[in-house]
Design a protein around this motif. Structure first.
Motif, PDB file in Angstrom:
ATOM      1  N   TYR A  87       0.764  -1.215   0.051  1.00 14.70           N
ATOM      2  CA  TYR A  87      -0.016  -0.047   0.097  1.00 14.70           C
ATOM      3  C   TYR A  87       0.846   1.155  -0.060  1.00 14.70           C
ATOM      4  O   TYR A  87       1.984   1.406   0.452  1.00 14.70           O
ATOM      5  CB  TYR A  87      -0.792  -0.130   1.326  1.00 14.70           C
ATOM      6  N   TYR A  88       0.391   2.250  -0.541  1.00 16.08           N
ATOM      7  CA  TYR A  88       1.203   3.472  -1.058  1.00 16.08           C
ATOM      8  C   TYR A  88       0.411   4.821  -0.750  1.00 16.08           C
ATOM      9  O   TYR A  88      -0.809   4.720  -0.837  1.00 16.08           O
ATOM     10  CB  TYR A  88       1.816   3.641  -2.299  1.00 16.08           C
ATOM     11  N   GLY A  89       1.024   5.653  -0.088  1.00 14.56           N
ATOM     12  CA  GLY A  89       0.243   6.872  -0.140  1.00 14.56           C
ATOM     13  C   GLY A  89       0.294   7.652  -1.386  1.00 14.56           C
ATOM     14  O   GLY A  89       0.997   7.367  -2.413  1.00 14.56           O
ATOM     15  N   ASP A  90      -1.017   8.327  -1.633  1.00 20.33           N
ATOM     16  CA  ASP A  90      -1.318   8.825  -2.740  1.00 20.33           C
ATOM     17  C   ASP A  90      -0.338   9.703  -3.627  1.00 20.33           C
ATOM     18  O   ASP A  90       0.192   9.773  -4.551  1.00 20.33           O
ATOM     19  CB  ASP A  90      -2.562   9.658  -2.693  1.00 20.33           C
ATOM     20  N   SER A  91       0.593  10.272  -2.776  1.00 19.06           N
ATOM     21  CA  SER A  91       1.637  11.343  -3.165  1.00 19.06           C
ATOM     22  C   SER A  91       2.807  10.687  -3.692  1.00 19.06           C
ATOM     23  O   SER A  91       3.815  11.312  -4.446  1.00 19.06           O
ATOM     24  CB  SER A  91       1.982  12.379  -2.127  1.00 19.06           C
ATOM     25  N   VAL A  92       2.987   9.199  -3.401  1.00 21.29           N
ATOM     26  CA  VAL A  92       4.115   8.409  -3.810  1.00 21.29           C
ATOM     27  C   VAL A  92       3.995   7.203  -4.935  1.00 21.29           C
ATOM     28  O   VAL A  92       4.750   6.764  -5.266  1.00 21.29           O
ATOM     29  CB  VAL A  92       4.968   8.078  -2.851  1.00 21.29           C
ATOM     30  N   LYS A  93       2.348   7.008  -5.039  1.00 21.86           N
ATOM     31  CA  LYS A  93       2.188   5.950  -6.070  1.00 21.86           C
ATOM     32  C   LYS A  93       2.763   6.028  -7.132  1.00 21.86           C
ATOM     33  O   LYS A  93       2.871   7.110  -7.912  1.00 21.86           O
ATOM     34  CB  LYS A  93       0.495   5.935  -6.077  1.00 21.86           C
ATOM     35  N   GLY A  94       3.228   5.086  -7.679  1.00 19.69           N
ATOM     36  CA  GLY A  94       4.108   4.989  -9.226  1.00 19.69           C
ATOM     37  C   GLY A  94       5.545   5.657  -9.229  1.00 19.69           C
ATOM     38  O   GLY A  94       6.083   5.370 -10.334  1.00 19.69           O
ATOM     39  N   ARG A  95       5.879   6.037  -8.155  1.00 19.27           N
ATOM     40  CA  ARG A  95       7.426   6.488  -7.890  1.00 19.27           C
ATOM     41  C   ARG A  95       8.115   5.729  -6.922  1.00 19.27           C
ATOM     42  O   ARG A  95       9.508   5.487  -7.047  1.00 19.27           O
ATOM     43  CB  ARG A  95       7.141   8.046  -7.628  1.00 19.27           C
ATOM     44  N   PHE A  96       7.492   5.209  -5.765  1.00 16.03           N
ATOM     45  CA  PHE A  96       8.171   4.755  -4.665  1.00 16.03           C
ATOM     46  C   PHE A  96       7.961   3.294  -4.601  1.00 16.03           C
ATOM     47  O   PHE A  96       6.683   2.938  -5.011  1.00 16.03           O
ATOM     48  CB  PHE A  96       7.676   5.228  -3.461  1.00 16.03           C
ATOM     49  N   ALA A  97       8.691   2.385  -4.265  1.00 12.66           N
ATOM     50  CA  ALA A  97       8.390   0.983  -4.142  1.00 12.66           C
ATOM     51  C   ALA A  97       9.029   0.479  -2.991  1.00 12.66           C
ATOM     52  O   ALA A  97      10.173   0.541  -2.516  1.00 12.66           O
ATOM     53  CB  ALA A  97       9.074   0.265  -5.382  1.00 12.66           C
TER      54      ALA A  97
END
Length: 124
Positions: free
Chosen positions: A59-69
């Protein structure tokens, strides 16, 4: 008790990448699920990423989705945060945290153990 130690922070230019690491130790560390939060100056601590605690769902915060893993190595009791396409607004102290439950996993209060934090600064 679970002890968490983060590493890998630093200064990077916008568009660059960093990889944070968190090593867990302690008698019950293997039974906890780890995640990442961050806190910028003058702001609330914000959820970044975690595992669901059931399988390998992330699960990811909206501000980092697609950039952080987020990833982990269970044999080493370690969790990692690969941060790509960094932006100046990603500048914050990044904290590793550990929880024992599977509910409310994005809430700060769900995590009983915290590392000391590592500074990430993204220059424009």
């Amino acid at each position: 008790q679970v002890q968490l130690v983060e590493s890998g922070g630093g200064l990077v230019q916008a568009g660059g990448s960093l990889r944070l690491s968190c090593a867990a130790s302690g008698r019950t560390s293997s039974s906890h699920t780890m995640g990442w939060f961050r806190q910028a100056p003058g702001k609330e601590r914000e959820f970044v990423a975690t595992f669901s605690g059931i399988g390998d769902n992330t699960y990811y915060g909206d501000s980092v989705k697609g950039r952080f893993a987020i990833s982990r190595d269970n044999a080493k009791n370690a969790v990692y945060l690969q941060m790509n396409s960094l932006k100046p607004e990603d500048t914050a102290v990044y904290y590793c945290a550990a929880r024992s439950g599977t509910l409310y996993i994005t809430r700060r209060a769900s995590y009983a153990y915290w590392g000391q934090g590592t500074q990430v600064t993204v220059s424009s």
